[in-house]
Structures are given as structure tokens and as C-alpha cells.
Design an enzyme around this catalytic site. Structure first.
Site, mmCIF file in Angstrom:
data_model
loop_
_atom_site.group_PDB
_atom_site.id
_atom_site.type_symbol
_atom_site.label_atom_id
_atom_site.label_comp_id
_atom_site.label_asym_id
_atom_site.label_seq_id
_atom_site.Cartn_x
_atom_site.Cartn_y
_atom_site.Cartn_z
ATOM 1 N N LYS A 131 0.830 -1.211 0.000
ATOM 2 C CA LYS A 131 0.000 0.000 0.000
ATOM 3 C C LYS A 131 0.866 1.262 0.000
ATOM 4 C CE LYS A 131 -2.204 -0.964 3.851
ATOM 5 N NZ LYS A 131 -1.581 -2.238 4.247
ATOM 6 N N ARG A 167 11.831 -6.203 4.158
ATOM 7 C CA ARG A 167 11.472 -4.778 4.187
ATOM 8 C C ARG A 167 12.471 -3.993 5.039
ATOM 9 N NH1 ARG A 167 5.493 -2.436 4.958
ATOM 10 N NH2 ARG A 167 5.496 -3.233 7.093
ATOM 11 N N ARG A 203 11.687 -2.563 10.859
ATOM 12 C CA ARG A 203 10.644 -2.205 11.817
ATOM 13 C C ARG A 203 10.471 -3.326 12.837
ATOM 14 N NH1 ARG A 203 5.518 -0.249 8.359
ATOM 15 N NH2 ARG A 203 4.464 -1.355 10.040
ATOM 16 N N ARG A 238 -8.951 0.942 9.182
ATOM 17 C CA ARG A 238 -8.539 -0.446 9.396
ATOM 18 C C ARG A 238 -9.608 -1.224 10.138
ATOM 19 N NH1 ARG A 238 -2.723 0.403 9.048
ATOM 20 N NH2 ARG A 238 -1.502 -1.492 9.235
ATOM 21 N N ARG A 271 -0.257 -9.706 12.980
ATOM 22 C CA ARG A 271 -0.833 -8.579 12.226
ATOM 23 C C ARG A 271 -1.721 -9.087 11.087
ATOM 24 N NH1 ARG A 271 4.259 -5.426 10.477
ATOM 25 N NH2 ARG A 271 2.820 -3.913 9.598
HETATM 26 P P1 AMP Z 1 1.430 0.379 8.976
HETATM 27 O O1 AMP Z 1 2.627 1.236 8.784
HETATM 28 O O2 AMP Z 1 0.232 0.854 8.158
HETATM 29 O O3 AMP Z 1 1.711 -1.089 8.787
HETATM 30 O O4 AMP Z 1 0.971 0.553 10.507
HETATM 31 C C1 AMP Z 1 1.827 0.168 11.564
HETATM 32 C C2 AMP Z 1 1.064 0.061 12.858
HETATM 33 O O5 AMP Z 1 0.468 1.325 13.181
HETATM 34 C C3 AMP Z 1 -0.120 -0.909 12.854
HETATM 35 O O6 AMP Z 1 0.286 -2.245 13.093
HETATM 36 C C4 AMP Z 1 -0.946 -0.357 14.017
HETATM 37 O O7 AMP Z 1 -0.364 -0.660 15.265
HETATM 38 C C5 AMP Z 1 -0.803 1.136 13.801
HETATM 39 N N1 AMP Z 1 -1.832 1.675 12.890
HETATM 40 C C6 AMP Z 1 -1.625 2.274 11.676
HETATM 41 N N2 AMP Z 1 -2.798 2.643 11.117
HETATM 42 C C7 AMP Z 1 -3.771 2.264 11.991
HETATM 43 C C8 AMP Z 1 -5.188 2.344 11.991
HETATM 44 N N3 AMP Z 1 -5.861 2.889 10.972
HETATM 45 N N4 AMP Z 1 -5.855 1.849 13.069
HETATM 46 C C9 AMP Z 1 -5.205 1.307 14.112
HETATM 47 N N5 AMP Z 1 -3.885 1.176 14.174
HETATM 48 C C10 AMP Z 1 -3.149 1.650 13.126
#
Ligand code: AMP
Length: 210
Positions: free
Chosen positions: A13, A123, A156, A88, A167
Site C-alpha cells: 500500500k 522490508r 521495523r 482499518r 498482524r
Molecule cells: P502500517 O505502517 O500501516 O503497517 O501501521 C503500523 C502500525 O500502526 C499498525 O500495526 C498499528 O499498530 C498502527 N496503525 C496504523 N494505522 C492504523 C489504523 N488505521 N488503526 C489502528 N492502528 C493503526
């Protein structure tokens, strides 16, 4: 264009959002990047989010909804935007609707879980500007160094294989139902992951009629 990108963690994404935002001249709002920056800066939101993000759990809806409402009110969002990683959950999508946000399309990038687990191990992420690379599919020009800002790339913490599996389970339970939510509203488009980033971009452009 107001676009939501859906898909499992590691579906690409963020990578596709970067490409599309350059092409369309609109901003990407990545809740993951906003939360990681808040954690790095030790802000109240960052302190609240830290344990959730690092263990791969979803941050409470009200925190994310607040962040996105504020961000969408900024000037650069007036002409459209790409939401990467939000909504999400169904309550997050409902909050967007209640806020009068009428999106054009929710585009889901479909990738099998086994491919995701494999992919996440490669990654590399920039802790300073949030840029994302992959050691094979999208390597930085100089190994271990961010192309955008020159910082040393890191893995990360939530990309550790056991956290990735959690996840993915969260994705299937909490986020995947959003596909039906947007399908009911006639807004869902899906594309299958392709062998290269460029080929996936081409599929997305076709789906969006670009
Ligand atoms: P990402 O970089 O999109 O993979 O997000 C990393 C982490 O940020 C996720 O595993 C959640 O802990 C948190 N996070 C990001 N976006 C959201 C969201 N819309 N709702 C809840 N947690 C989020």
C-alpha cells in the site's frame, strides 16, 4: 481523487501510494508513518500508540480517527488524497462517513499470506522520513541508506515474523470486512498482486481508469 488503499500489512500500500501520489499530485496520509513519527518525537499520541504499534496491535480507533480528522483538514488535502492504512476497522470507516468524507474508491491489493510473510523479512524502513524499501523488489541505491534523506535504514520492530503473523490475523478479523463495507456502497475495486511493483501499479491504474 479521494482514494483508500486496503490490503494486508506488506501488501504494498505504502509503495503504491507513493507512486500514485506523485502521478496524481495529491498527498498520501499514512497513519502508520504519522504514528511512528509521533512515537519518535515522544508526543502524547506517540506515547499512547507505542505499545500497540510495537506489538503489532491496532491503535484504539479514537486515536487514529483524531489524527486523520486533523490531517484531512490541512490545505494540501483539499484537492484529494490517498489514505494508506486507514480505515482499518468498520468503526473507523463509519467515522469517516460521519465526518462527511465521501471517497471515490476503496482499492484493495490482494496478496496471499505466505507471500506477505516472505516479503516482510526483506522490508527496510527509514526511521527519519518513513520511506520503505525492499532488499530485492525495491532496493535503495546504496545498501542500507535511504534514497530520500540519507538516513540508515532499519527493520521495523513489528516486521518480526511472529508479529507479522499476528498482524495478518488482525487484518483478516478487523480490516478485511471493510471490503464488504465498501462493496455495499459500490466503491470497492480489487487488484491482484503482480510479480513486480511496476506491474501492480499498472493493474491499479487500469482499475482506477488512469
Ligand atoms: P502500517 O505502517 O500501516 O503497517 O501501521 C503500523 C502500525 O500502526 C499498525 O500495526 C498499528 O499498530 C498502527 N496503525 C496504523 N494505522 C492504523 C489504523 N488505521 N488503526 C489502528 N492502528 C493503526
Amino acid at each position: 481523487m479521494k482514494l483508500i488503499l486496503l490490503g494486508a500489512p506488506g501488501a504494498g500500500k505504502g509503495t503504491q501510494a507513493d507512486i500514485l501520489s506523485k502521478k496524481l499530485g495529491i498527498s498520501t496520509i499514512s497513519t502508520g508513518n504519522i504514528l511512528r513519527a509521533a512515537m519518535k518525537n515522544g508526543t502524547p499520541v506517540g506515547l499512547r500508540a507505542k505499545e500497540y504499534v510495537e506489538s503489532g496491535k491496532l491503535v484504539p480507533d479514537e486515536v487514529v480517527i483524531g489524527i486523520v480528522q486533523e490531517r484531512l483538514a490541512e490545505k494540501d488535502c483539499a484537492g484529494g488524497y490517498i489514505l494508506d492504512g486507514m480505515p482499518r476497522t468498520i468503526p473507523q470507516a463509519e467515522a469517516l462517513e460521519r465526518g462527511g468524507i465521501d471517497i471515490d474508491c476503496a482499492l484493495s491489493i490482494e496478496v496471499e499470506d505466505a507471500v506477505i510473510v516472505e516479503r516482510m523479512s526483506g522490508r527496510r524502513t527509514c526511521p527519519d522520513c518513513g520511506a520503505s524499501f525492499h532488499i530485492k523488489a525495491n532496493p535503495p541505491k546504496a545498501e542500507g541508506i535511504c534514497d530520500n534523506c540519507g538516513a540508515a535504514l532499519t527493520i521495523r520492530r513489528d516486521d518480526a515474523p511472529e508479529t507479522v503473523r499476528d498482524r495478518l490475523a488482525t487484518y483478516h478479523a478487523e480490516t478485511e470486512p471493510l471490503k464488504a463495507f465498501y462493496a455495499e456502497r459500490g466503491k470497492l475495486k480489487t487488484v491482484d498482486n503482480q510479480p513486480t511493483i511496476e506491474a501492480t501499479t499498472a493493474e491499479i491504474e487500469k482499475a482506477l481508469g488512469l
